[in-house]
Design a protein around this motif. Structure first.
Motif, mmCIF file in Angstrom:
data_model
loop_
_atom_site.group_PDB
_atom_site.id
_atom_site.type_symbol
_atom_site.label_atom_id
_atom_site.label_comp_id
_atom_site.label_asym_id
_atom_site.label_seq_id
_atom_site.Cartn_x
_atom_site.Cartn_y
_atom_site.Cartn_z
ATOM 1 N N LYS A 97 -31.466 -12.577 17.349
ATOM 2 C CA LYS A 97 -31.180 -11.202 17.786
ATOM 3 C C LYS A 97 -29.822 -11.050 18.469
ATOM 4 C CE LYS A 97 -35.321 -9.530 16.766
ATOM 5 N NZ LYS A 97 -35.530 -8.780 15.594
ATOM 6 N N VAL A 98 -29.341 -12.090 19.134
ATOM 7 C CA VAL A 98 -28.072 -11.993 19.853
ATOM 8 C C VAL A 98 -26.909 -11.673 18.911
ATOM 9 C CG1 VAL A 98 -27.432 -14.447 19.796
ATOM 10 C CG2 VAL A 98 -26.750 -13.021 21.735
ATOM 11 N N LEU A 99 -27.076 -11.966 17.639
ATOM 12 C CA LEU A 99 -26.030 -11.669 16.657
ATOM 13 C C LEU A 99 -25.813 -10.166 16.508
ATOM 14 C CD1 LEU A 99 -26.881 -14.332 13.965
ATOM 15 C CD2 LEU A 99 -24.908 -14.304 15.479
ATOM 16 N N GLY A 100 -26.820 -9.383 16.870
ATOM 17 C CA GLY A 100 -26.674 -7.939 16.835
ATOM 18 C C GLY A 100 -25.593 -7.435 17.780
ATOM 19 N N ALA A 101 -25.238 -8.243 18.776
ATOM 20 C CA ALA A 101 -24.177 -7.859 19.716
ATOM 21 C C ALA A 101 -22.798 -7.896 19.058
ATOM 22 C CB ALA A 101 -24.212 -8.776 20.935
ATOM 23 N N ILE A 102 -22.666 -8.605 17.965
ATOM 24 C CA ILE A 102 -21.385 -8.709 17.257
ATOM 25 C C ILE A 102 -21.151 -7.481 16.373
ATOM 26 C CG2 ILE A 102 -20.109 -10.048 15.520
ATOM 27 C CD1 ILE A 102 -21.670 -12.513 16.539
ATOM 28 N N THR A 103 -22.221 -6.911 15.864
ATOM 29 C CA THR A 103 -22.143 -5.822 14.894
ATOM 30 C C THR A 103 -21.268 -4.658 15.355
ATOM 31 O OG1 THR A 103 -24.342 -6.483 14.146
ATOM 32 C CG2 THR A 103 -23.525 -4.361 13.375
ATOM 33 N N PRO A 104 -21.401 -4.178 16.610
ATOM 34 C CA PRO A 104 -20.562 -3.045 17.026
ATOM 35 C C PRO A 104 -19.056 -3.328 16.964
ATOM 36 C CG PRO A 104 -22.383 -3.330 18.549
ATOM 37 C CD PRO A 104 -22.390 -4.516 17.630
ATOM 38 N N PHE A 105 -18.661 -4.583 17.160
ATOM 39 C CA PHE A 105 -17.235 -4.916 17.057
ATOM 40 C C PHE A 105 -16.741 -4.695 15.628
ATOM 41 C CE2 PHE A 105 -18.538 -7.435 20.784
ATOM 42 C CZ PHE A 105 -17.639 -6.933 21.704
ATOM 43 N N GLY A 106 -17.597 -4.991 14.662
ATOM 44 C CA GLY A 106 -17.254 -4.703 13.273
ATOM 45 C C GLY A 106 -17.153 -3.217 13.027
ATOM 46 N N GLY A 107 -18.058 -2.444 13.629
ATOM 47 C CA GLY A 107 -18.001 -0.991 13.499
ATOM 48 C C GLY A 107 -16.720 -0.419 14.082
ATOM 49 N N VAL A 108 -16.301 -0.962 15.218
ATOM 50 C CA VAL A 108 -15.047 -0.517 15.837
ATOM 51 C C VAL A 108 -13.864 -0.877 14.934
ATOM 52 C CG1 VAL A 108 -13.485 -0.881 17.793
ATOM 53 C CG2 VAL A 108 -15.933 -0.531 18.199
ATOM 54 N N ALA A 109 -13.913 -2.040 14.316
ATOM 55 C CA ALA A 109 -12.839 -2.430 13.390
ATOM 56 C C ALA A 109 -12.788 -1.474 12.197
ATOM 57 C CB ALA A 109 -13.043 -3.873 12.919
ATOM 58 N N PHE A 110 -13.960 -1.092 11.670
ATOM 59 C CA PHE A 110 -13.986 -0.095 10.586
ATOM 60 C C PHE A 110 -13.327 1.211 11.035
ATOM 61 C CE2 PHE A 110 -18.141 -1.942 8.643
ATOM 62 C CZ PHE A 110 -17.430 -2.744 7.774
ATOM 63 N N LEU A 111 -13.741 1.697 12.192
ATOM 64 C CA LEU A 111 -13.187 2.953 12.707
ATOM 65 C C LEU A 111 -11.674 2.861 12.899
ATOM 66 C CD1 LEU A 111 -15.954 3.787 15.334
ATOM 67 C CD2 LEU A 111 -15.549 4.954 13.160
ATOM 68 N N ALA A 112 -11.225 1.759 13.467
ATOM 69 C CA ALA A 112 -9.787 1.562 13.683
ATOM 70 C C ALA A 112 -9.033 1.548 12.359
ATOM 71 C CB ALA A 112 -9.534 0.271 14.466
ATOM 72 N N GLY A 113 -9.598 0.888 11.367
ATOM 73 C CA GLY A 113 -8.958 0.831 10.058
ATOM 74 C C GLY A 113 -8.793 2.201 9.436
ATOM 75 N N TRP A 114 -9.826 3.024 9.525
ATOM 76 C CA TRP A 114 -9.748 4.367 8.940
ATOM 77 C C TRP A 114 -8.796 5.258 9.722
ATOM 78 C CZ3 TRP A 114 -10.709 4.232 4.250
ATOM 79 C CH2 TRP A 114 -11.759 3.485 3.713
ATOM 80 N N VAL A 115 -8.782 5.122 11.045
ATOM 81 C CA VAL A 115 -7.840 5.920 11.852
ATOM 82 C C VAL A 115 -6.410 5.528 11.529
ATOM 83 C CG1 VAL A 115 -7.014 6.307 14.214
ATOM 84 C CG2 VAL A 115 -9.450 6.469 13.709
ATOM 85 N N MET A 116 -6.136 4.236 11.426
ATOM 86 C CA MET A 116 -4.772 3.794 11.094
ATOM 87 C C MET A 116 -4.339 4.293 9.729
ATOM 88 S SD MET A 116 -4.350 -0.028 12.684
ATOM 89 C CE MET A 116 -5.997 -0.652 12.379
ATOM 90 N N LEU A 117 -5.257 4.292 8.763
ATOM 91 C CA LEU A 117 -4.905 4.796 7.428
ATOM 92 C C LEU A 117 -4.618 6.292 7.488
ATOM 93 C CD1 LEU A 117 -4.507 4.073 4.452
ATOM 94 C CD2 LEU A 117 -6.930 4.630 4.115
ATOM 95 N N ALA A 118 -5.404 7.035 8.262
ATOM 96 C CA ALA A 118 -5.173 8.472 8.401
ATOM 97 C C ALA A 118 -3.833 8.749 9.042
ATOM 98 C CB ALA A 118 -6.296 9.106 9.230
ATOM 99 N N ILE A 119 -3.479 7.991 10.070
ATOM 100 C CA ILE A 119 -2.182 8.173 10.728
ATOM 101 C C ILE A 119 -1.051 7.854 9.761
ATOM 102 C CG2 ILE A 119 -0.682 7.290 12.551
ATOM 103 C CD1 ILE A 119 -3.287 6.924 14.253
ATOM 104 N N ALA A 120 -1.207 6.785 9.003
ATOM 105 C CA ALA A 120 -0.175 6.412 8.035
ATOM 106 C C ALA A 120 0.003 7.514 6.983
ATOM 107 C CB ALA A 120 -0.536 5.085 7.344
ATOM 108 N N ALA A 121 -1.080 8.143 6.598
ATOM 109 C CA ALA A 121 -0.999 9.211 5.598
ATOM 110 C C ALA A 121 -0.370 10.480 6.171
ATOM 111 C CB ALA A 121 -2.403 9.523 5.063
ATOM 112 N N MET A 122 -0.550 10.716 7.455
ATOM 113 C CA MET A 122 -0.013 11.940 8.077
ATOM 114 C C MET A 122 1.475 11.845 8.361
ATOM 115 S SD MET A 122 -2.991 13.321 10.669
ATOM 116 C CE MET A 122 -2.643 12.082 11.873
ATOM 117 N N LYS A 123 1.984 10.651 8.567
ATOM 118 C CA LYS A 123 3.396 10.499 8.937
ATOM 119 C C LYS A 123 4.307 10.710 7.755
ATOM 120 C CE LYS A 123 3.136 7.662 13.006
ATOM 121 N NZ LYS A 123 3.629 6.489 13.665
#
Length: 123
Positions: A97-123
């Motif tokens: 179960k402790v591995l579930g603590a890692i999952t949110p870091f992956g979610g944050v990485a997904f969010l960061a990736g999409w935000v960076m792509l959006a910023i790159a597209a807007m510039k």
């Protein structure tokens, strides 16, 4: 980097399909329904973000002025796949179960990736 992200997306899509088939055919009777749902969530996000990597590869060819942001978005998605989907795969198969603590870091990485792509597209 365009070819690299398209290749990483294609390889990850292959893995997601293979892992999805493995889960559907081999795990149905081996793990609980709850853990199978966790595993399937990992597969779903893996597939979506594999397609995203292919899109980032295509965007890299067009967003040449913001290449570093596009590249960073691709690497964030790769890290997200490893941390998010990978942790869900291992959690569902091992029951640790402790591995579930890692999952949110992956979610944050997904969010960061999409935000960076959006910023790159807007510039």
């Amino acid at each position: 980097m365009m070819r690299l992200f398209m290749m990483l997306g294609s390889v990850n899509m292959f893995l997601a399909v293979a892992l999805g088939a493995f889960g559907a055919h081999m795990l149905k009777t081996k793990i609980s329904a709850d853990m199978l749902a966790v595993y399937q969530t990992g597969v779903q996000y893996h597939m979506i973000h594999a397609v995203g990597l292919i899109a980032i590869g295509l965007a890299a060819d067009r967003l040449t002025q913001n290449q570093s942001l596009v590249n960073a978005s691709g690497w964030a998605i790769v890290i997200g796949i490893i941390l998010f989907s990978g942790s869900l795969y291992v959690l569902s198969l091992s029951g640790i179960k402790v591995l579930g603590a890692i999952t949110p870091f992956g979610g944050v990485a997904f969010l960061a990736g999409w935000v960076m792509l959006a910023i790159a597209a807007m510039k």
